[in-house]
Design a protein around this motif. Structure first.
Motif, PDB file in Angstrom:
ATOM      1  N   ILE A  69       0.820  -1.195   0.051  1.00 43.37           N
ATOM      2  CA  ILE A  69       0.100  -0.058   0.049  1.00 43.37           C
ATOM      3  C   ILE A  69       1.028   1.248  -0.080  1.00 43.37           C
ATOM      4  O   ILE A  69       0.514   1.951  -0.629  1.00 43.37           O
ATOM      5  CB  ILE A  69      -1.061  -0.160   1.052  1.00 43.37           C
ATOM      6  N   PHE A  70       1.946   1.315   0.976  1.00 43.43           N
ATOM      7  CA  PHE A  70       3.240   2.477   0.849  1.00 43.43           C
ATOM      8  C   PHE A  70       3.553   2.677  -0.552  1.00 43.43           C
ATOM      9  O   PHE A  70       3.181   3.849  -0.999  1.00 43.43           O
ATOM     10  CB  PHE A  70       3.884   1.976   2.036  1.00 43.43           C
ATOM     11  N   VAL A  71       3.829   1.514  -1.027  1.00 41.45           N
ATOM     12  CA  VAL A  71       4.775   1.840  -2.305  1.00 41.45           C
ATOM     13  C   VAL A  71       3.569   2.479  -3.581  1.00 41.45           C
ATOM     14  O   VAL A  71       3.803   3.324  -4.271  1.00 41.45           O
ATOM     15  CB  VAL A  71       5.174   0.539  -2.999  1.00 41.45           C
ATOM     16  N   LEU A  72       2.364   1.881  -3.416  1.00 35.57           N
ATOM     17  CA  LEU A  72       1.436   2.383  -4.371  1.00 35.57           C
ATOM     18  C   LEU A  72       0.983   3.909  -4.274  1.00 35.57           C
ATOM     19  O   LEU A  72       0.388   4.348  -5.101  1.00 35.57           O
ATOM     20  CB  LEU A  72       0.174   1.264  -4.211  1.00 35.57           C
ATOM     21  N   THR A  73       1.254   4.327  -2.960  1.00 26.17           N
ATOM     22  CA  THR A  73       0.856   5.844  -2.893  1.00 26.17           C
ATOM     23  C   THR A  73       2.097   6.534  -3.568  1.00 26.17           C
ATOM     24  O   THR A  73       1.814   7.904  -3.291  1.00 26.17           O
ATOM     25  CB  THR A  73       0.700   6.231  -1.303  1.00 26.17           C
ATOM     26  N   PRO A  76       6.348  -1.856  -9.037  1.00 24.65           N
ATOM     27  CA  PRO A  76       6.370  -0.249  -8.774  1.00 24.65           C
ATOM     28  C   PRO A  76       7.394   0.265  -8.138  1.00 24.65           C
ATOM     29  O   PRO A  76       7.795   1.355  -8.491  1.00 24.65           O
ATOM     30  CB  PRO A  76       4.896  -0.235  -8.000  1.00 24.65           C
ATOM     31  N   ALA A  77       7.865  -0.267  -7.052  1.00 25.99           N
ATOM     32  CA  ALA A  77       9.194   0.096  -6.195  1.00 25.99           C
ATOM     33  C   ALA A  77      10.154   0.724  -7.315  1.00 25.99           C
ATOM     34  O   ALA A  77      10.816   1.737  -6.985  1.00 25.99           O
ATOM     35  CB  ALA A  77       9.545  -0.533  -5.225  1.00 25.99           C
ATOM     36  N   ALA A 105       4.326   5.130  -9.039  1.00 30.90           N
ATOM     37  CA  ALA A 105       4.066   3.674  -8.933  1.00 30.90           C
ATOM     38  C   ALA A 105       2.966   3.089  -9.914  1.00 30.90           C
ATOM     39  O   ALA A 105       3.467   2.179 -10.337  1.00 30.90           O
ATOM     40  CB  ALA A 105       3.544   3.766  -7.527  1.00 30.90           C
ATOM     41  N   PHE A 106       2.385   4.133 -10.419  1.00 33.07           N
ATOM     42  CA  PHE A 106       1.405   3.503 -11.354  1.00 33.07           C
ATOM     43  C   PHE A 106       1.798   2.995 -12.710  1.00 33.07           C
ATOM     44  O   PHE A 106       1.467   1.925 -13.320  1.00 33.07           O
ATOM     45  CB  PHE A 106       0.227   4.608 -11.794  1.00 33.07           C
TER      46      PHE A 106
END
Ligand code: TRP
Length: 472
Positions: free
Chosen positions: A185-189, A268-269, A193-194
């Motif tokens: 969740i953290f990475v996706l914010t 994403p990272a 990341a998208f």
């Protein structure tokens, strides 16, 4: 003997322990790397198909064989086929392979521990340096981590299947799920990341060729801990009240979900780190990804969350992978331990010591094969490449013998143990099995295409690894 055998205390305990074995470095690192290199969702789809169509039947066969015979793999083959039958070599292979895979897994787990401690103690900046990994694996510090890990694993195994393995899995696995979810969740914010999500989830079928298909199958096999007698051994500790078919499905579902989320975390990272990332340039090996590339990515987070934040994130990640590796490592080592207990009638403590002593030398040989000792670093040469002792262990046992063991288990279950016995064992604790689709499918698959595919994988790997000939 058999009525004193330990059992997993509960269904959940068994599923978590088996999932603890299955979820490991393979899911959290191997899968994301392979997905990144091989077309994202396209790889995921092929992988998932292999899990369902090929791996699940093999998994059920292994678990049933274990529960039926109440033995370790060697004992299981002998119990069904007789002490002198040539099938016992299958049992030996399913005993030696986990022992050797444990050697290479131990080396990786030691590094993970070292990296976790490094990140916690504020060393992230140094760890992100390109030369750090090479220095780290050749530093004396690794021996300290090796001793710590060996003692820790020894204590867990000595506590037994129920008090050691099951209890460990019940604590570590839920923590692992929560950590994985929070990190994802953290990475996706984070910004960009998208791009990574899109890269991961929009399939690129142009990357798919036979080699990728082969890779997906070995990845699925390794990830589900098949072909090493683990599930035969774990099956021998499962109560006759449980349904093997639903247990196996749960384990496969958990394992595949963790792999999926690990992809959603790592890809994403990578793109947050550098939106221009060209995935062809992503390192080819998962080892260099975790230890060389990821620390750099984690450090780059400091522009968003500060150095402390980045270090916390890195620490959480390495702890996550370390937990996963630890539960897998104890599962691998439980195989030879059960064999010492069943076959030689050793006590648990004596088995752990005997195993520890024999593994220690091999682990040391692997640990010094990254430059410390040239005999092990340049151990042999084949297919035009110089290989270290560590490489040889991986090439022989992981790449080659794993699918071979899967093949032997299928043939053994269908042609020696026979379908009726398999079906009977699968019906224990599962009233509906007899009329289920699973039953027809498992019988069909194990008797037909699963062994054929595994044979093909085995032959093509031998030709490629040891003779440099590619048939695909
Ligand atoms: N499945 C684990 C992983 O994904 C590794 C592992 C544990 C394993 N036990 C095994 C692999 C048995 C093959 C066989 O990292």
């Amino acid at each position: 003997m058999s009525n004193q055998r330990e059992q997993f205390r509960s269904r959940l305990g068994f599923i978590l322990a088996a999932a603890g074995s299955a979820v490991g470095i393979g899911n959290l690192v191997g899968f994301p790397v392979n997905a990144a290199k091989s077309g994202g969702a396209a790889f995921l789809l092929i992988y998932a198909a292999f899990v369902v169509f090929i791996c699940l039947p093999v998994m059920m066969a292994e678990m049933s064989l274990g529960r039926h015979t109440q033995r370790n793999p060697l004992g299981a083959y002998k119990a069904v086929a007789g002490d002198k039958s040539p099938w016992r070599f299958g049992g030996w292979l399913a005993l030696i392979t986990p022992f050797m895979i444990a050697v290479f897994y131990q080396v990786l787990t030691v590094w993970l521990l070292g990296y976790f401690i490094g990140a916690v103690s504020g060393n992230l900046e140094a760890m992100a340096d390109p030369g750090y990994f090479g220095e780290f694996i050749n530093s004396y510090g690794v021996f300290i981590y090796l001793v710590i890990l060996t003692v820790l694993v020894g204590i867990i195994l000595n506590s037994g299947v129920q008090k050691g393995i099951e209890r460990l899995a019940k604590v570590l696995m839920p923590s692992l799920f929560v950590m994985l979810l929070l990190l994802t969740i953290f990475v996706l914010t984070l910004p960009n990341a998208f791009v990574g999500v899109k890269y991961y989830l929009v399939p690129d079928f142009s990357k798919i060729n036979l080699e990728v298909v082969n890779l997906a199958l070995s990845q699925a096999f390794f990830s589900l801990s098949l072909g090493m007698g683990i599930l035969i051994t774990y099956g021998s500790y499962v109560s006759r009240r449980e349904s093997i078919s639903s247990g196996a499905k749960m384990v496969a579902a958990v394992d595949t979900s963790v792999a999926f989320f690990a992809g959603l975390l790592i890809l994403p990272a990578i793109f947050v780190f550098n939106p221009e990332t060209n995935t062809d340039e992503l390192s080819s090996s998962s080892v260099s990804l975790v230890f060389s590339f990821l620390p750099k990515i984690f450090l780059s987070l400091q522009t968003l969350v500060g150095y402390v934040g980045a270090s916390l994130f890195a620490s959480a990640f390495f702890l996550l992978v370390f937990f996963a590796a630890l539960t897998s490592q104890v599962s691998i080592l439980q195989v030879p331990i059960s064999a010492f207990q069943d076959e030689l009638k050793y006590s648990r403590f004596k088995s752990v010591l005997a195993l520890g002593a024999s593994a220690a030398l091999l682990v040391l040989a692997s640990t010094v094969s990254f430059g410390m000792v040239s005999f092990f670093t340049e151990f042999v040469e084949y297919a035009g490449q110089t290989k270290s002792f560590f490489d040889v262990v991986i090439d022989i046992f992981y790449e080659t013998i794993l699918p071979l063991n899967g093949l032997i288990v299928c043939l053994f279950v269908i042609y020696r143990w026979r379908r009726n016995n398999l079906n009977q064992e699968m019906s224990v604790g599962d009233e509906d099995f007899d009329t289920s689709f699973t039953k027809s499918y498992v019988n069909l698959a194990l008797g037909t295409f699963v062994p054929v595919i595994l044979l093909f994988v085995f032959i093509s790997t031998v030709l490629l690894k040891f003779f440099g000939v590619s048939i695909i």
